[in-house]
Design an enzyme around this catalytic site. Structure first.
Site, PDB file in Angstrom:
ATOM      1  N   ASP A 243      47.412  14.585  17.471  1.00 48.44           N
ATOM      2  CA  ASP A 243      48.109  14.773  16.196  1.00 48.44           C
ATOM      3  C   ASP A 243      47.186  14.223  15.110  1.00 48.44           C
ATOM      4  O   ASP A 243      47.035  13.013  14.976  1.00 48.44           O
ATOM      5  CB  ASP A 243      49.446  14.014  16.211  1.00 48.44           C
ATOM      6  CG  ASP A 243      50.250  14.256  14.944  1.00 48.44           C
ATOM      7  OD1 ASP A 243      49.834  15.076  14.113  1.00 48.44           O
ATOM      8  OD2 ASP A 243      51.305  13.609  14.784  1.00 48.44           O
TER       9      ASP A 243
ATOM     10  N   ASN B  25      50.505  19.049  10.302  1.00 49.28           N
ATOM     11  CA  ASN B  25      51.384  19.694   9.327  1.00 49.28           C
ATOM     12  C   ASN B  25      50.525  20.694   8.520  1.00 49.28           C
ATOM     13  O   ASN B  25      49.309  20.781   8.725  1.00 49.28           O
ATOM     14  CB  ASN B  25      52.096  18.645   8.451  1.00 49.28           C
ATOM     15  CG  ASN B  25      51.116  17.750   7.687  1.00 49.28           C
ATOM     16  OD1 ASN B  25      50.062  18.211   7.236  1.00 49.28           O
ATOM     17  ND2 ASN B  25      51.462  16.480   7.560  1.00 49.28           N
TER      18      ASN B  25
ATOM     19  N   ASP C  42      55.782  11.758  14.729  1.00 56.04           N
ATOM     20  CA  ASP C  42      55.381  11.050  15.947  1.00 56.04           C
ATOM     21  C   ASP C  42      56.327  11.377  17.098  1.00 56.04           C
ATOM     22  O   ASP C  42      55.898  11.586  18.239  1.00 56.04           O
ATOM     23  CB  ASP C  42      55.357   9.539  15.684  1.00 56.04           C
ATOM     24  CG  ASP C  42      54.442   9.187  14.521  1.00 56.04           C
ATOM     25  OD1 ASP C  42      53.368   9.797  14.400  1.00 56.04           O
ATOM     26  OD2 ASP C  42      54.812   8.308  13.715  1.00 56.04           O
TER      27      ASP C  42
END
Lengths: 354, 354
Positions: free
Chosen positions: A116, A148, A246
């Protein structure tokens, strides 16, 4: 009698004493899904930075490398999955984590590595610019990434303004950076995107007054996997919650089962299935948290007001505290015991048709 | 739909990346019991020291104090329960933790503070001698302590050789150090203790070939609580398991409910109930772990042999690894979903009769 072992995850994330972000938002969910989780803390903070007042210690690159080396010497670097997410302090520490990912990938070609790339949100960079090339470098070793839309822009140097640029950005990730699986967790449903989405996926006309986010998953499709894009709109819950990304990433990793038989529904792929589970459970957890926040005394749920917050920091602290994820209370959601709506990602079969 | 909130625990313990000791053995069980757990890591190590090869960083007294101070400023020191256990590095760091306990006790007279004074085992001190006075000092602020017999000896300066000295040691803890509740988790069942135990509690004659441990709980009995000693014998499982004391202490704290209605069985006290639950679940978890270890390949379960271990450290590492607590697989045990034998502590009504 006992749950069988699902597998082992090595998770490298930030740690906060109070609240649920970074490792605190990821480890318990993975444990609830049956994973043994090895946990390396990149920082040890009192709470997340959003509270304004925070602090603690950051692991140096040397400290991280030393722990990885000891684990390696003891034969403990044998987990089938790797999760690196959340805040990792500085380019050097991030490089130490990347080096570990390279080593694990060399040891095990089947390693499932979810990266991530935490860079920023909504047009604002959180991290020092020198971490960006390290993240770009790390992409080549990842199995799944969960940026994102802003992080996609930063990583690919493509501004996402329309379907063509979204396609180009995904292409850069899949082809230039060789990432097999991408989940973009939340793109605001702007008019261009609403128009581009297959009709079936668009929100009902009756929900015109709600804001929506779109979750998109895309698999590159070679080495036996099929090329596929899936998407789903989800209504925004009002206000800001921390640790959501998360939690989402941990759930994507936990539910990704490439080696299993294909899901029953032939339109699903291992990635779309994992993203659907993560989306459903994250949304249920947010709903639980939102409903809890509504029961708090008024002074714990005053609306976001940056001017007032600056004058009176306690105001923001109380609001954020009341909106910490209700992970402990929502364990049943993670374990799949609650009957939540399953938010299935639907195939966007025309996505790549230029 | 969701679990209700049981409460909040602040846990200050060591952290290991791999395996289940310290916080890794305590936090998940408390979360499974429904507690929000605030987690401050006293160290960040690769694995526990028993593996021989280990390392990482230790939090300094300043770092710990800084985190406590920030949490205090943000209003996060509001948990109803405090757990300090496992390895805290050095007298200064321990003093910082003790100062926090004093502060929490001042804020909240009803604070439930479980202190596990980790000093050593079986006649061997693990810690620097200058930590002993700090632990003695901290005892005055504890609600429950969970020492092993050797730690009782070190704290009280009483060698436990017979019933009279055991009585004396408990008296020192209750009266001199003002500890309301003491659970001595495991005293080897020597002949003097077998003779002293009420007949009902002694192991069956048919189990002569097994080793037994005795768990004893003792409440001081004032401020409305009744003075009571309870005990129970449990058969030893062969070999050594790490993190058992940390799991046990967390479960005692998690199940201690002084404010609730008295347990149904009128011979139970809040302490004996908590210790019984902890004993039952810990034993079930050990059994699960032991049974798992038996399924491993032979080279992962070679018997303890210190001479061979020194020559071949991997031998010990593999054995210890195979005996890490099966906490993730045994979550159902913690949540009380498995039908384990409930090992009820029985009242030892004649204990204080000289």
């Amino acid at each position: 009698m006992a749950q069988t072992t699902t597998g082992r995850v090595l998770s490298i994330q930030s740690h906060v004493a109070f609240g649920y972000v970074g490792g605190k938002a990821a480890v318990l969910p993975l444990q609830c899904l049956g994973y043994d989780v090895d946990v390396v803390n990149s920082v040890n903070f009192s709470n997340h930075s959003g509270y304004g007042r925070f602090g603690g210690s950051r692991a140096t690159a040397e400290e991280l490398s030393k722990i990885f080396e000891l684990m390696d010497q003891n034969g403990f670097l044998s987990s089938e999955r790797l999760l690196t997410a959340g805040y990792i302090p500085g380019a050097e520490a991030l490089s130490a984590v990347k080096d570990l990912a390279v080593k694990l990938r060399q040891k095990n070609a089947d390693l499932i590595y979810l990266l991530d790339p935490v860079l920023g949100d909504s047009g604002r960079l959180y991290v020092a610019p020198d971490t960006i090339p390290v993240y770009r470098d790390a992409l080549r070793y990842a199995t799944i990434i969960t940026p994102n839309w802003f992080e996609v822009e930063v990583l690919t140097d493509v501004r996402i303004l329309d379907l063509a640029s979204l396609r180009r950005a995904l292409q850069v990730l899949h082809e230039q950076y060789n990432v097999p699986n991408v989940v973009i967790s939340s793109i605001p449903l702007r008019p261009w995107l609403a128009d581009a989405l297959p009709v079936l996926m668009r929100p009902h006309a009756s929900s015109n007054d709600l804001d929506f986010l779109v979750c998109i998953s895309s698999s590159r499709g070679n080495e036996g996997a099929q090329r596929a894009v899936h998407a789903r709109c989800i209504p925004c819950l009002p206000g800001y919650f921390s640790g959501v990304g998360d939690l989402f990433s941990a759930l994507v990793l936990g539910h990704f089962k490439p080696a299993h038989a294909p899901p029953q529904d032939r339109t699903e792929t291992p990635l779309s299935y994992a993203a659907s589970q993560a989306l459903s459970k994250t949304h249920a957890m947010l709903t639980l948290t939102h409903e809890h926040a509504l029961t708090l005394p008024e002074e714990d749920r005053l609306p976001t007001d940056e001017e007032l917050d600056v004058r009176e920091p306690e105001r923001k602290i109380r609001r954020m505290r009341g909106r910490e994820l209700r992970l402990v209370q929502g364990q049943g959601i993670i374990r799949g015991e609650e009957t939540n709506e399953y938010r299935q990602m639907l195939p966007w079969t025309t996505f790549w048709d230029a």
